[in-house]
Every structure is written in structure tokens, then in C-alpha cells.
Design an enzyme around this catalytic site. Structure first.
Site, PDB file in Angstrom:
ATOM      1  N   ASP A  51       0.998  -1.129   0.034  1.00 49.54           N
ATOM      2  CA  ASP A  51       0.007  -0.021  -0.063  1.00 49.54           C
ATOM      3  C   ASP A  51       0.901   1.310   0.022  1.00 49.54           C
ATOM      4  OD1 ASP A  51      -3.113   0.845   0.514  1.00 49.54           O
ATOM      5  OD2 ASP A  51      -1.832   2.165   1.936  1.00 49.54           O
ATOM      6  N   HIS A  67      -7.188  -7.030  -0.285  1.00 51.33           N
ATOM      7  CA  HIS A  67      -5.971  -5.980  -0.254  1.00 51.33           C
ATOM      8  C   HIS A  67      -5.043  -6.262   0.708  1.00 51.33           C
ATOM      9  CE1 HIS A  67      -3.992  -2.038  -0.430  1.00 51.33           C
ATOM     10  NE2 HIS A  67      -4.180  -1.617   0.908  1.00 51.33           N
TER      11      HIS A  67
END
Length: 293
Positions: free
Chosen positions: A104, A274
Site C-alpha cells: 500500500d 487488499h
């Protein structure tokens, strides 16, 4: 978490950076994303430390690192400045050249370092991201709904901070659960989740996270455009991993995106949302060990 690791606070480039350090071998810098801390690596850190000298920092504005004030141009929370923090940390720890694994926001710090400081980055793994410019420039209606936080958090201070402060733990829990394949908090170890909640409950750190995204909408995007216009590419061998049910995996295939940014890139999807390190630790660890060697 991180049994046997040392804990140190090291001077970055204008911020104090909290680090967990363990293992022996080639240096590997493991960077977390939003809205987490270095605790996201806890499930696989002991096994990475069996092969590498593993350095797990909290980025500026997150966890136990300091949260400097922002500036008008958002430079203080640019990925370039966060990368300068990490370069200073690695200097202090005696590592001139090292490998990076970033998830991320940490992945964005990692690829910015690979572009800005190519002599320092030996290998790079980017986890469930594509570059900042690709996100903004391909954001249609569908993407805007699923990545609404990019525009929301980038709004001028103090609007997003005030709204999040009404129930910051609810906001964090809802956000991270919604980005998993299972749409739940089950993947997150209780100790790690407690650390995320504690970090995100402090007003200065909510503001810092918003500043991170304000930088993403301004200076980070501009730096990407400048590199693209100049034809600069990532020289370090690169691994791109992404969640098959994550946000990048639902758009243009991430590997195809990274091929336009890197001289040498490989990668594949992981059966997860994610948070691939926490949702699919064994598969992610296997890929990282194979790549970093």
C-alpha cells in the site's frame, strides 16, 4: 508480536522513526500501508528474519514514529520525503544498499525510493498497488466508488479529520474490513488490530494520514508525471503481487501497469483482498522468499 526483535527509534530526515529489527543476512526493509503500522508484517516477520536482516519501521505519521507538521505543498508527507526518512534510517543502521518490500503506501514509498535513489535499492516488491498517477488518471465512476478515500482524505484540513474523529475506530475497522476478501476483521491478529486502533485514535495521526493522501493528490502525482515524461524507469528487479479480490486487481492488470514503469518486473495475483500479507501469509511469504532469494 515480533518476539526476539529489537525495538529502536532512529532519526529519519525530519522525523523520528520507530523500527523493529531482527534476523541476520542481507538487509530487507519492510514498509506498511494505510491505515496500519509495521505490525502488519508480524505473521511472516520471524520467517523473513530467518533469511534476512529485517527492518520494520512505522512510516512518519503512523504508529510509534513521529508526526511532523505538514506544509503548503504537502512535501512533508510526500513519498519522496518518507523515502528520505527510510534512507536516513538505513544509513544509521549501516545498510548502504538494501531490498524493499512495501504494501500500500509503503509500496509507494518503495517505488519512489527506487526512482530517486536507484543506487540504494537492490530489489523491490510492491504489494497490491499501482503507481499514484495510474490511480488518479484511470479513476472513473466505478473506481471512485471503491477508492473514495483517495479524494475524501485529500480534502483540505480539517474536514476529513473532524468527520473521522467522530468515531475513528469505527472508521478504521470498517475501512480495513471492507478491503479484505471476506469483508471482515478475521485476518488481522488481535495484537496488530489493537496497534492500528491505538495509532488511529490520536488526532495528530489521523491528520498525518490525511496529509499522506493530500501528498498523493499533489506532489506524489506530479513526481510520477515528471518521471514518466523524462522516461525514467525503475532499474531494480521488481516483484508485483496483488490481491485477486483487491482494488488494483479489479482494474487494468497490475503487472501490465508495472511493465511500463520497470526495466525488469514479474508478479502474480494472490487469493486475497487488499491485505495479502495478513489474508494469505503463506502464499505471500513464499513469493517474497523466492524473489528476494
Amino acid at each position: 508480536m515480533f518476539e526476539g526483535f529489537d525495538e529502536r527509534t532512529v532519526a529519519g530526515d525530519g522525523a523520528d522513526i520507530f523500527c523493529r529489527i531482527g534476523g541476520d543476512g542481507p538487509p530487507l526493509l519492510a514498509l506498511h500501508g494505510y491505515p496500519q503500522t509495521g505490525a502488519m508484517w508480524a505473521q511472516i516477520a520471524p520467517r523473513l528474519a530467518g533469511r534476512f536482516t529485517l527492518i520494520v519501521p512505522d512510516l512518519r505519521g503512523y504508529g510509534r514514529s513521529s508526526a511532523p507538521s505538514n506544509d503548503a505543498g504537502n512535501d512533508a508527507y510526500s513519498k519522496r520525503q518518507m523515502g528520505r526518512d527510510m534512507a536516513a534510517v538505513m544509513n544509521e543502521l549501516g545498510h548502504d544498499r538494501f531490498m524493499i518490500a512495501g504494501h500500500d503506501r509503503g509500496g509507494r514509498v518503495g517505488y519512489r525510493m527506487a526512482l530517486d535513489l536507484p543506487e540504494r535499492v537492490a530489489k523491490l516488491a510492491v504489494l497490491d498497488i499501482v503507481p499514484v498517477s495510474d490511480v488518479w488518471e484511470h479513476m472513473g465512476a466505478k473506481e471512485a466508488l471503491t477508492t473514495y478515500h483517495w479524494a475524501f482524505l485529500a480534502q483540505p484540513h480539517p474536514m476529513p479529520e473532524r468527520l473521522i474523529a467522530a468515531d475513528s475506530v469505527f472508521y478504521l475497522d470498517h475501512t480495513i474490513a471492507s478491503w479484505t476478501k471476506a469483508k471482515s476483521l478475521a485476518a488481522f491478529a488481535p495484537e496488530a488490530l489493537a496497534e492500528y486502533r491505538q495509532s488511529f485514535s490520536r488526532p495528530a495521526y489521523v491528520e498525518a494520514a490525511c496529509n499522506d493522501y493530500r501528498a498523493g493528490s499533489t506532489i506524489d502525482w506530479r513526481l510520477d508525471r515528471d518521471d514518466r515524461a523524462a522516461g525514467r524507469k525503475i532499474k531494480a528487479p521488481t516483484l508485483a503481487l496483488w490481491g485477486a479480490n483487491g482494488l488494483p486487481g479489479k482494474g487494468v492488470q497490475p503487472l501490465a501497469v508495472w511493465q511500463s514503469w520497470c526495466d525488469h518486473v514479474e508478479g502474480h495475483a494472490i487469493d486475497a483482498g487488499h491485505f495479502i500479507v495478513e489474508e494469505a501469509p503463506e502464499e505471500t511469504l513464499k513469493a517474497l522468499l523466492k524473489f528476494f532469494g
